[in-house]
Design a protein around this motif. Sequence first.
Motif, PDB file in Angstrom:
ATOM      1  N   LEU B 185       0.836  -1.202   0.000  1.00 26.21           N
ATOM      2  CA  LEU B 185       0.000   0.000   0.000  1.00 26.21           C
ATOM      3  C   LEU B 185       0.870   1.251   0.000  1.00 26.21           C
ATOM      4  N   VAL B 186       1.847   1.272   0.923  1.00 33.07           N
ATOM      5  CA  VAL B 186       2.652   2.488   1.082  1.00 33.07           C
ATOM      6  C   VAL B 186       3.437   2.787  -0.186  1.00 33.07           C
ATOM      7  N   PHE B 187       4.156   1.762  -0.701  1.00 32.16           N
ATOM      8  CA  PHE B 187       4.981   2.046  -1.890  1.00 32.16           C
ATOM      9  C   PHE B 187       4.125   2.273  -3.136  1.00 32.16           C
ATOM     10  N   GLY B 188       2.928   1.683  -3.132  1.00 33.92           N
ATOM     11  CA  GLY B 188       1.993   2.006  -4.207  1.00 33.92           C
ATOM     12  C   GLY B 188       1.663   3.489  -4.188  1.00 33.92           C
ATOM     13  N   LEU B 189       1.420   4.016  -2.986  1.00 31.74           N
ATOM     14  CA  LEU B 189       1.112   5.438  -2.853  1.00 31.74           C
ATOM     15  C   LEU B 189       2.324   6.303  -3.194  1.00 31.74           C
ATOM     16  N   VAL B 190       3.512   5.806  -2.795  1.00 32.61           N
ATOM     17  CA  VAL B 190       4.755   6.536  -3.117  1.00 32.61           C
ATOM     18  C   VAL B 190       4.893   6.663  -4.635  1.00 32.61           C
ATOM     19  N   ALA B 191       4.696   5.524  -5.326  1.00 30.97           N
ATOM     20  CA  ALA B 191       4.800   5.534  -6.790  1.00 30.97           C
ATOM     21  C   ALA B 191       3.795   6.508  -7.384  1.00 30.97           C
ATOM     22  N   LEU B 192       2.600   6.507  -6.818  1.00 26.75           N
ATOM     23  CA  LEU B 192       1.553   7.412  -7.291  1.00 26.75           C
ATOM     24  C   LEU B 192       1.999   8.876  -7.126  1.00 26.75           C
ATOM     25  N   GLY B 193       2.667   9.133  -6.013  1.00 27.13           N
ATOM     26  CA  GLY B 193       3.171  10.489  -5.761  1.00 27.13           C
ATOM     27  C   GLY B 193       4.152  10.918  -6.836  1.00 27.13           C
ATOM     28  N   TYR B 194       5.123  10.035  -7.163  1.00 26.63           N
ATOM     29  CA  TYR B 194       6.086  10.366  -8.218  1.00 26.63           C
ATOM     30  C   TYR B 194       5.379  10.569  -9.551  1.00 26.63           C
ATOM     31  N   PHE B 195       4.422   9.689  -9.804  1.00 25.31           N
ATOM     32  CA  PHE B 195       3.702   9.787 -11.079  1.00 25.31           C
ATOM     33  C   PHE B 195       2.970  11.121 -11.184  1.00 25.31           C
ATOM     34  N   ALA B 196       2.367  11.527 -10.041  1.00 27.40           N
ATOM     35  CA  ALA B 196       1.640  12.803 -10.047  1.00 27.40           C
ATOM     36  C   ALA B 196       2.571  13.976 -10.327  1.00 27.40           C
ATOM     37  N   LEU B 197       3.841  13.860  -9.908  1.00 28.72           N
ATOM     38  CA  LEU B 197       4.799  14.938 -10.188  1.00 28.72           C
ATOM     39  C   LEU B 197       5.302  14.877 -11.631  1.00 28.72           C
ATOM     40  N   CYS B 198       5.567  13.663 -12.113  1.00 26.34           N
ATOM     41  CA  CYS B 198       6.256  13.500 -13.397  1.00 26.34           C
ATOM     42  C   CYS B 198       5.325  13.542 -14.605  1.00 26.34           C
ATOM     43  N   TYR B 199       4.125  12.992 -14.433  1.00 25.77           N
ATOM     44  CA  TYR B 199       3.252  12.880 -15.604  1.00 25.77           C
ATOM     45  C   TYR B 199       2.943  14.239 -16.244  1.00 25.77           C
ATOM     46  N   PRO B 200       2.564  15.236 -15.426  1.00 26.89           N
ATOM     47  CA  PRO B 200       2.303  16.548 -16.049  1.00 26.89           C
ATOM     48  C   PRO B 200       3.530  17.083 -16.796  1.00 26.89           C
ATOM     49  N   LEU B 201       4.715  16.822 -16.228  1.00 29.91           N
ATOM     50  CA  LEU B 201       5.930  17.297 -16.891  1.00 29.91           C
ATOM     51  C   LEU B 201       6.114  16.629 -18.249  1.00 29.91           C
ATOM     52  N   SER B 202       5.893  15.309 -18.305  1.00 28.02           N
ATOM     53  CA  SER B 202       6.116  14.668 -19.603  1.00 28.02           C
ATOM     54  C   SER B 202       5.049  15.044 -20.619  1.00 28.02           C
ATOM     55  N   VAL B 203       3.820  15.245 -20.144  1.00 29.14           N
ATOM     56  CA  VAL B 203       2.786  15.715 -21.080  1.00 29.14           C
ATOM     57  C   VAL B 203       3.162  17.097 -21.615  1.00 29.14           C
ATOM     58  N   PHE B 204       3.622  17.955 -20.710  1.00 29.19           N
ATOM     59  CA  PHE B 204       4.035  19.310 -21.070  1.00 29.19           C
ATOM     60  C   PHE B 204       5.174  19.263 -22.100  1.00 29.19           C
ATOM     61  N   SER B 205       6.138  18.394 -21.824  1.00 23.87           N
ATOM     62  CA  SER B 205       7.290  18.258 -22.718  1.00 23.87           C
ATOM     63  C   SER B 205       6.862  17.803 -24.103  1.00 23.87           C
ATOM     64  N   ARG B 206       5.964  16.814 -24.145  1.00 23.69           N
ATOM     65  CA  ARG B 206       5.487  16.330 -25.452  1.00 23.69           C
ATOM     66  C   ARG B 206       4.769  17.427 -26.217  1.00 23.69           C
ATOM     67  N   ARG B 207       3.975  18.203 -25.473  1.00 23.61           N
ATOM     68  CA  ARG B 207       3.220  19.267 -26.131  1.00 23.61           C
ATOM     69  C   ARG B 207       4.179  20.320 -26.693  1.00 23.61           C
ATOM     70  N   LEU B 208       5.201  20.659 -25.895  1.00 18.01           N
ATOM     71  CA  LEU B 208       6.186  21.644 -26.362  1.00 18.01           C
ATOM     72  C   LEU B 208       6.897  21.144 -27.610  1.00 18.01           C
ATOM     73  N   GLU B 209       7.223  19.848 -27.600  1.00 13.96           N
ATOM     74  CA  GLU B 209       7.926  19.272 -28.733  1.00 13.96           C
ATOM     75  C   GLU B 209       7.079  19.393 -29.996  1.00 13.96           C
ATOM     76  N   ARG B 210       5.800  19.075 -29.847  1.00 15.85           N
ATOM     77  CA  ARG B 210       4.911  19.175 -31.003  1.00 15.85           C
ATOM     78  C   ARG B 210       4.809  20.605 -31.493  1.00 15.85           C
ATOM     79  N   SER B 211       4.650  21.550 -30.554  1.00  7.98           N
ATOM     80  CA  SER B 211       4.445  22.929 -31.000  1.00  7.98           C
ATOM     81  C   SER B 211       5.741  23.496 -31.576  1.00  7.98           C
ATOM     82  N   ALA B 212       6.906  23.044 -31.072  1.00  8.53           N
ATOM     83  CA  ALA B 212       8.173  23.523 -31.635  1.00  8.53           C
ATOM     84  C   ALA B 212       8.326  23.049 -33.075  1.00  8.53           C
TER      85      ALA B 212
END
Lengths: 242, 218
Positions: B185-212
């Motif tokens: 349970l705990v490490f599942g939540l930990v992973a979720l925490g990292y995902f919540a931080l990283c996912y928006p960044l990678s979506v943002f990066s992909r979008r920037l790449e497309r618009s560039a």
Amino acid sequence: MALVRIDGLHKHFGSNHVLKGINLKVERGEVVALIGRSGSGKSTLLRSINGLERFEDGLIEVDGERLHAGQTNLRDLRQKVGMVFQQFNLFPHLSAGQNVMLAPEVVKKLPKAECESIARAMLAKVGLAEKFDAYPDQLSGGQQQRVAIARALAMQPQVLLCDEITSALDPELVSEVLAVVKTLAAEGMTLVMVTHEMRFAREVGDTLVFMHEGRIHESGAPDTLFTRPRTPELANFIGSIH
Amino acid sequence: MNDISTWDVVRNLLDGVLWTLGLSLTAFVLGGLTGLALLFARIASTAWLRKLAKAYIEVFQGTPLLMQLFIIFFGSSLIGLELSPWLAAALGLTLFTSAYLGEIWRGCVESVPKGQWEASASLALSHFEQMRYVILPQALKIAIAPTVGFSVQVVKGTAVTSIIGFVELTKTGSMLANATYQPFLVFGLVALGYFALCYPLSVFSRRLERSAHGTRAH
């Protein structure tokens, strides 16, 4: 005294001796056309005049600014020498007007309003007054090259170097660029150009310099060179392009 | 020990997320500034400066982040400097980030065509003026997407600092797992925490790449 003086210039690319002791004088207001086969060293010679190519031996002097072998401080010399390139090399992130304004503003530190009026005047001179706010990718090749000429002129150079400036253009765009160069020549601008436009070189040039294997093989008045070449290499070259 | 409620777990983990975020931001900002200095050194006309920057980058890219942290943390105490886990972690990640960002940005600068250097040089601009007015504005456009993309690596890299005792998300997670006996349970939540931080960044990066790629160059 000559405006441009080149004395005993030697240049190697690795083991390839590309300039083998070039001596050349260009008077103020003179139009010099460098011709020759590719690999003859004409572009390298031209690019040496504003320090884009290093050389190992010799001396270049432009309007009192001396350039020695291995010299790294080129700012004073380059303010006296303008250059226009085959590929235009406009700054794509800046508008035509900003391209022309940049060097007067940054290098000469002139006030912005003055730079803008210089830029407008220079763009008008090349027939592009209405393109001040256009970006390079909105302009045709011929227009881009004219902006590049305006950009070089904005620094009020003593001599303008033109490196095959029509070679990358579609045939129908060549004449608009040559017309600008012709006007400059008529106004007394000192020009040194590498060109493949022989008819233009003959028409506008005061002096033709034929380069062959890293040396100035023959030079003189264009009509004389074209009608009575003294060396078989020049005769051959003229024969091959007609 | 089972009097720890799920709410307690989540609350503590959220605290850990904040420390992870803080460390990531610190490393990214300081690493970015150092990386910029490295970039200038890497393309300088002075040969020894270029070599020094290259060696720095080779060292920090060629060794594991964990070893770098060990050496900073334990090495500093050897020479009588007591670095807190926070300082050691921030320093280690900054050095690591700067090496990568410096190299990413050098690639972007080198992808600007040579004609841009020649044209600006022939207008008598100095090296710094060329960089500032001509090269960097063009390189920046190319750099945004890979830079944001690399920030994901920085966020995930912070997990390693738990080993030298810095209490960020992972460290908080292992302490909670030991206390609750619910590692999944705990490490599942930990992973979720990292995902919540990283996912928006990678979506943002992909979008920037497309618009560039999709838009004009200015």
